[in-house]
Design a protein around this motif. Structure first.
Motif, mmCIF file in Angstrom:
data_model
loop_
_atom_site.group_PDB
_atom_site.id
_atom_site.type_symbol
_atom_site.label_atom_id
_atom_site.label_comp_id
_atom_site.label_asym_id
_atom_site.label_seq_id
_atom_site.Cartn_x
_atom_site.Cartn_y
_atom_site.Cartn_z
ATOM 1 N N ARG A 53 -16.266 -9.761 -3.346
ATOM 2 C CA ARG A 53 -16.097 -10.796 -2.303
ATOM 3 C C ARG A 53 -14.745 -10.728 -1.587
ATOM 4 N N LEU A 54 -13.847 -9.861 -2.041
ATOM 5 C CA LEU A 54 -12.518 -9.745 -1.444
ATOM 6 C C LEU A 54 -12.553 -8.690 -0.343
ATOM 7 N N ARG A 55 -12.890 -9.129 0.865
ATOM 8 C CA ARG A 55 -13.163 -8.212 1.969
ATOM 9 C C ARG A 55 -11.920 -7.661 2.657
ATOM 10 N N ASP A 59 -8.124 -12.280 2.138
ATOM 11 C CA ASP A 59 -8.927 -12.697 0.980
ATOM 12 C C ASP A 59 -8.214 -12.357 -0.327
ATOM 13 N N ARG A 60 -7.627 -11.178 -0.383
ATOM 14 C CA ARG A 60 -6.976 -10.715 -1.612
ATOM 15 C C ARG A 60 -5.723 -11.524 -1.919
#
Length: 85
Positions: A53-55, A59-60
């Motif tokens: 889910r970390l696109r 996000d990260r």
């Protein structure tokens, strides 16, 4: 070097020179990190679980701040409470 398949590298990020290697560890420990009193393996397991889910970078960064900012709790306990261990 040791047959373990990995090495530990201590780095520091310098504003002017960028990343600098402080030391190489032939036998790094994955169980405990003295700076944050949390095991690296626990964190790697959490990241591996959430990686799909970390696109992008945002996000990260948000993920790291949410999951690994110092809360005074042990990461293993916090992860267990979230059902990730």
């Amino acid at each position: 070097m040791t047959g373990l398949g990995y090495q530990g590298i201590d780095i520091v990020l310098d504003r002017d020179k960028g990343p600098l290697i402080l030391e190489l560890n032939a036998r790094p420990g994955l169980a405990i990190q003295m700076a944050n009193r949390a095991g690296l393996k626990t964190r790697l397991d959490i990241v591996t679980h959430e990686l799909p889910r970390l696109r992008d970078l945002a996000d990260r960064v948000a993920f790291a701040r949410e999951r690994f900012a110092h809360t005074g709790r042990d990461d293993g306990v916090a992860a267990e409470a979230r059902g990730l261990s």
